[in-house]
Write an enzyme that holds these catalytic residues in place. Structure first.
Site, PDB file in Angstrom:
ATOM      1  N   LYS A 293       0.905  -1.302  -0.084  1.00 60.53           N
ATOM      2  CA  LYS A 293      -0.138   0.503  -0.279  1.00 60.53           C
ATOM      3  C   LYS A 293       1.043   1.262  -0.124  1.00 60.53           C
ATOM      4  O   LYS A 293       0.443   2.194  -0.775  1.00 60.53           O
ATOM      5  CB  LYS A 293      -1.016  -0.166   1.350  1.00 60.53           C
ATOM      6  N   ASN A 294       2.054   1.562   0.972  1.00 61.51           N
ATOM      7  CA  ASN A 294       2.559   2.383   1.157  1.00 61.51           C
ATOM      8  C   ASN A 294       3.795   2.383  -0.025  1.00 61.51           C
ATOM      9  O   ASN A 294       4.111   3.734  -0.166  1.00 61.51           O
ATOM     10  CB  ASN A 294       3.986   2.428   2.665  1.00 61.51           C
TER      11      ASN A 294
ATOM     12  N   CYS B  38      -5.109  12.364  13.550  1.00 64.62           N
ATOM     13  CA  CYS B  38      -5.850  11.511  12.871  1.00 64.62           C
ATOM     14  C   CYS B  38      -5.810   9.989  14.363  1.00 64.62           C
ATOM     15  O   CYS B  38      -4.962  11.096  15.627  1.00 64.62           O
ATOM     16  CB  CYS B  38      -5.196  10.848  12.067  1.00 64.62           C
TER      17      CYS B  38
ATOM     18  N   ARG C 143       0.046  14.237  13.487  1.00 62.40           N
ATOM     19  CA  ARG C 143       0.370  14.714  11.997  1.00 62.40           C
ATOM     20  C   ARG C 143       0.506  15.531  11.171  1.00 62.40           C
ATOM     21  O   ARG C 143      -0.485  15.922  10.150  1.00 62.40           O
ATOM     22  CB  ARG C 143      -0.196  13.214  11.641  1.00 62.40           C
TER      23      ARG C 143
ATOM     24  N   ASP D  38       4.459   0.487  12.236  1.00 62.71           N
ATOM     25  CA  ASP D  38       3.132   0.036  11.703  1.00 62.71           C
ATOM     26  C   ASP D  38       3.018  -1.396  12.057  1.00 62.71           C
ATOM     27  O   ASP D  38       2.162  -2.159  11.640  1.00 62.71           O
ATOM     28  CB  ASP D  38       3.821  -0.153   9.887  1.00 62.71           C
TER      29      ASP D  38
ATOM     30  N   ARG E 133      -8.602  -0.761   4.922  1.00 67.55           N
ATOM     31  CA  ARG E 133      -7.653   0.396   3.806  1.00 67.55           C
ATOM     32  C   ARG E 133      -6.564  -0.787   3.500  1.00 67.55           C
ATOM     33  O   ARG E 133      -6.044   0.434   2.866  1.00 67.55           O
ATOM     34  CB  ARG E 133      -7.438   1.829   4.870  1.00 67.55           C
TER      35      ARG E 133
HETATM   36  C1  UD1 Z   1       4.336   6.861   6.573  1.00 69.22           C
HETATM   37  C2  UD1 Z   1       3.458   5.826   5.770  1.00 69.22           C
HETATM   38  C3  UD1 Z   1       2.389   5.412   7.171  1.00 69.22           C
HETATM   39  C4  UD1 Z   1       3.550   4.965   8.769  1.00 69.22           C
HETATM   40  C5  UD1 Z   1       4.687   6.399   8.930  1.00 69.22           C
HETATM   41  C6  UD1 Z   1       5.948   6.042   9.600  1.00 69.22           C
HETATM   42  C7  UD1 Z   1       2.462   5.750   4.324  1.00 69.22           C
HETATM   43  C8  UD1 Z   1       1.141   6.357   2.851  1.00 69.22           C
HETATM   44  N1  UD1 Z   1       2.197   5.800   5.547  1.00 69.22           N
HETATM   45  O1  UD1 Z   1       3.139   7.493   7.304  1.00 69.22           O
HETATM   46  O2  UD1 Z   1       2.183   3.901   7.560  1.00 69.22           O
HETATM   47  O3  UD1 Z   1       3.505   4.446  10.254  1.00 69.22           O
HETATM   48  O4  UD1 Z   1       5.455   6.527   7.270  1.00 69.22           O
HETATM   49  O5  UD1 Z   1       6.827   5.248   9.342  1.00 69.22           O
HETATM   50  O6  UD1 Z   1       4.070   5.659   3.806  1.00 69.22           O
HETATM   51  N2  UD1 Z   1       6.172  14.789  11.334  1.00 69.22           N
HETATM   52  C9  UD1 Z   1       5.983  16.241  11.428  1.00 69.22           C
HETATM   53  N3  UD1 Z   1       5.928  16.910  10.701  1.00 69.22           N
HETATM   54  C10 UD1 Z   1       5.384  16.247   9.257  1.00 69.22           C
HETATM   55  C11 UD1 Z   1       6.026  15.714   8.805  1.00 69.22           C
HETATM   56  C12 UD1 Z   1       5.933  14.093  10.000  1.00 69.22           C
HETATM   57  O7  UD1 Z   1       6.586  15.810  11.938  1.00 69.22           O
HETATM   58  O8  UD1 Z   1       5.965  17.108   8.248  1.00 69.22           O
HETATM   59  C13 UD1 Z   1       6.319  13.512  12.087  1.00 69.22           C
HETATM   60  C14 UD1 Z   1       5.000  13.090  12.497  1.00 69.22           C
HETATM   61  O9  UD1 Z   1       3.943  13.546  12.823  1.00 69.22           O
HETATM   62  C15 UD1 Z   1       5.096  11.870  13.276  1.00 69.22           C
HETATM   63  C16 UD1 Z   1       6.892  11.226  12.502  1.00 69.22           C
HETATM   64  O10 UD1 Z   1       7.137  13.273  11.721  1.00 69.22           O
HETATM   65  O11 UD1 Z   1       5.716  11.809  13.907  1.00 69.22           O
HETATM   66  C17 UD1 Z   1       6.654  10.027  11.277  1.00 69.22           C
HETATM   67  O12 UD1 Z   1       5.844  10.917  10.194  1.00 69.22           O
HETATM   68  P1  UD1 Z   1       5.559  10.650   8.844  1.00 69.22           P
HETATM   69  O13 UD1 Z   1       7.431   9.567   8.299  1.00 69.22           O
HETATM   70  O14 UD1 Z   1       5.932  11.339   7.888  1.00 69.22           O
HETATM   71  O15 UD1 Z   1       4.434   9.267   8.433  1.00 69.22           O
HETATM   72  P2  UD1 Z   1       3.855   9.886   7.180  1.00 69.22           P
HETATM   73  O16 UD1 Z   1       4.374   9.951   5.950  1.00 69.22           O
HETATM   74  O17 UD1 Z   1       2.249  10.175   7.667  1.00 69.22           O
END
Ligand code: UD1
Length: 417
Positions: free
Chosen positions: A22-23, A116, A121, A304, A396
């Site tokens: 999925k990711n 969420c 996030r 995950d 999902r």
């Molecule tokens: C992706 C995955 C999700 C997985 C996560 C961590 C997809 C579609 N989803 O989510 O399944 O659980 O990686 O491996 O690939 N953060 C910030 N600012 C930002 C972005 C992130 O502070 O601009 C923080 C988030 O709040 C969180 C951490 O960084 O605490 C990790 O988030 P991130 O790696 O961005 O997760 P996703 O990309 O949303």
């Protein structure tokens, strides 16, 4: 709303094949927007999130056709640059169209994802990186408005190796003028899979799989054909299902090289398994012992898989201390696991799990995707009947989970509401 019912306590036995990731599929679908062309994707999983992504791309003007040759995505005529609230609120990964739209059309309007179930996030790092590439970002009425004449290459140092943030910036950089270097980039295998798809489209990317990605922008990208990698989290979930039921399960098409941290933890906990190329064979017998773990960015133990591993530890001998370091609220499954008889105490971002001899079936409520998987696993390991409500979370991210588990001998079925 549908529910899944499980009559637990049966050791699983048989073979299961892992679907596409999925990711990886989500950013790759978004990347198809970068080139006005018809692309063909293989091994796209049949999941609710993928259907949401298709709706999002169709809203932008893309057209899909499912054929024996794979999923064709035609992005020649885009008619919009907006990702509306309705779609972003059902799937945060919708923000992945931001980078491609800005790169191709010079503008994008994307609903700001809210918090969420698993944490706040934010997407501040996506936006900061794009600003460094010359994009003008304004936040208005709950939307990110992004505009740029021509993206400029930049040196971007991420404060945290955000997965979708790295992907958004990587996609944008493929069409920027000059060189972009993304430092402290996420090293998750799905980022590498996206990068290889971008290469197939003609992008110039170095450092794939490392924490420094160097991109030399090109004028345009072309049509590509690509096979999505298998889903390491789905594979890890079936590993946990075998562990919790003390089953004998062969997992085929497993992305073994990307599962090292997970496989090592299960071995440390006493699971007997054999790895041969892309096949993991779990042998029956032996009891699990509690082990400690901390979730980390790749190559560390994936967040995950935290909830699923915790379900297995709930039935292990001894104590496990599980630390969640990526998301601040990713312990929602614990109160539901407790309803099944698990002994788990939470303090901040640590959960102390004292293994119990048995769990007992009960009605439980799924709160997010991986929490749902954890409850299904606990239900498989519990005595008696467990009902998991709100299974739309599960749909999902898991393709035909009740069919795959039934084929492994589980007594599990879906009841339509
Ligand atoms: C992706 C995955 C999700 C997985 C996560 C961590 C997809 C579609 N989803 O989510 O399944 O659980 O990686 O491996 O690939 N953060 C910030 N600012 C930002 C972005 C992130 O502070 O601009 C923080 C988030 O709040 C969180 C951490 O960084 O605490 C990790 O988030 P991130 O790696 O961005 O997760 P996703 O990309 O949303």
């Amino acid at each position: 709303m549908d529910k899944i019912v499980i009559a637990g306590g049966i050791p699983l036995k048989g073979e299961v094949s892992i679907s596409g990731a999925k990711n990886a599929a989500l950013p790759i679908l978004a990347a198809a927007l970068l080139a006005p062309a018809q692309h063909t994707l293989h091994n796209v999983p049949n999941l609710a999130d993928i259907r949401t992504a298709k709706r999002l791309l169709e809203n932008l003007g893309a057209r899909f056709a499912d054929g024996p040759d794979g999923l064709s995505v035609d992005t020649r005529d885009l008619t919009s640059w907006e990702a509306p609230y309705d779609l972003v609120k059902t799937m945060r990964a919708a923000v992945l169209v931001l980078g491609p739209l800005v790169a191709r059309l010079g503008r994008a309007r994307v609903s700001l994802p809210g918090g969420c179930a698993i944490g706040a996030r934010p997407i501040n790092l996506h936006l900061k990186g794009l600003e460094e590439m010359g994009v003008k970002i304004t936040l208005q009425h709950g939307y990110v408005e992004a505009a740029v004449k021509r993206l400029e290459g930049a040196e971007i140092i991420l404060d945290f190796p955000t997965v979708t943030g790295t992907e958004n910036l990587l996609m944008a950089a493929t069409l920027a003028r000059g060189r972009t270097v993304i430092k402290n980039a996420a090293q998750e295998p799905e980022v590498a899979d996206l990068a290889r798809f971008l290469q197939a489209m003609g992008a110039d990317i170095q450092g794939i799989g490392s924490d420094v990605l160097t991109v030399h922008g090109v004028k345009q990208l072309q049509s590509a054909r690509y096979r999505i990698m298998p889903d390491r989290i789905e594979a890890g979930t079936y590993l946990a299902a075998a562990a919790i039921t003390r089953g004998e399960v062969t997992i085929r098409q497993a992305p073994v090289e990307h599962l090292t941290a997970v496989i090592d933890k299960f071995i440390e906990a006493g699971l007997r398994l054999k790895v041969d190329q892309d096949i993991i064979s779990v042998r029956p017998g032996g009891s699990l012992t509690g082990v400690d773990l901390k979730t980390m960015p790749y190559p560390g133990f994936p967040t995950d898989m935290q909830a699923q591993f915790m379900a297995a530890m709930a039935l292990a001998r001894g104590v496990s201390v599980i630390t969640e370091s990526i998301f601040e609220k990713r312990f929602m499954h614990i109160s539901e696991l407790r309803r099944l008889g698990a002994d788990i105490v939470v303090s901040g971002n640590q959960a102390v799990v004292r293994g119990v001899k048995s769990l007992q079936g009960a009605p439980v409520m799924a709160t997010d995707l991986r929490a749902s998987a954890s409850l299904i696993l606990a239900g498989l390991g519990a005595q008696g009947q467990t009902e998991v409500h709100r299974v739309y979370h599960l749909d999902r991210g898991y393709e035909r989970i009740e069919n795959k588990l039934s084929a492994l001998g589980a007594t599990i079925w879906r009841e339509k509401a």
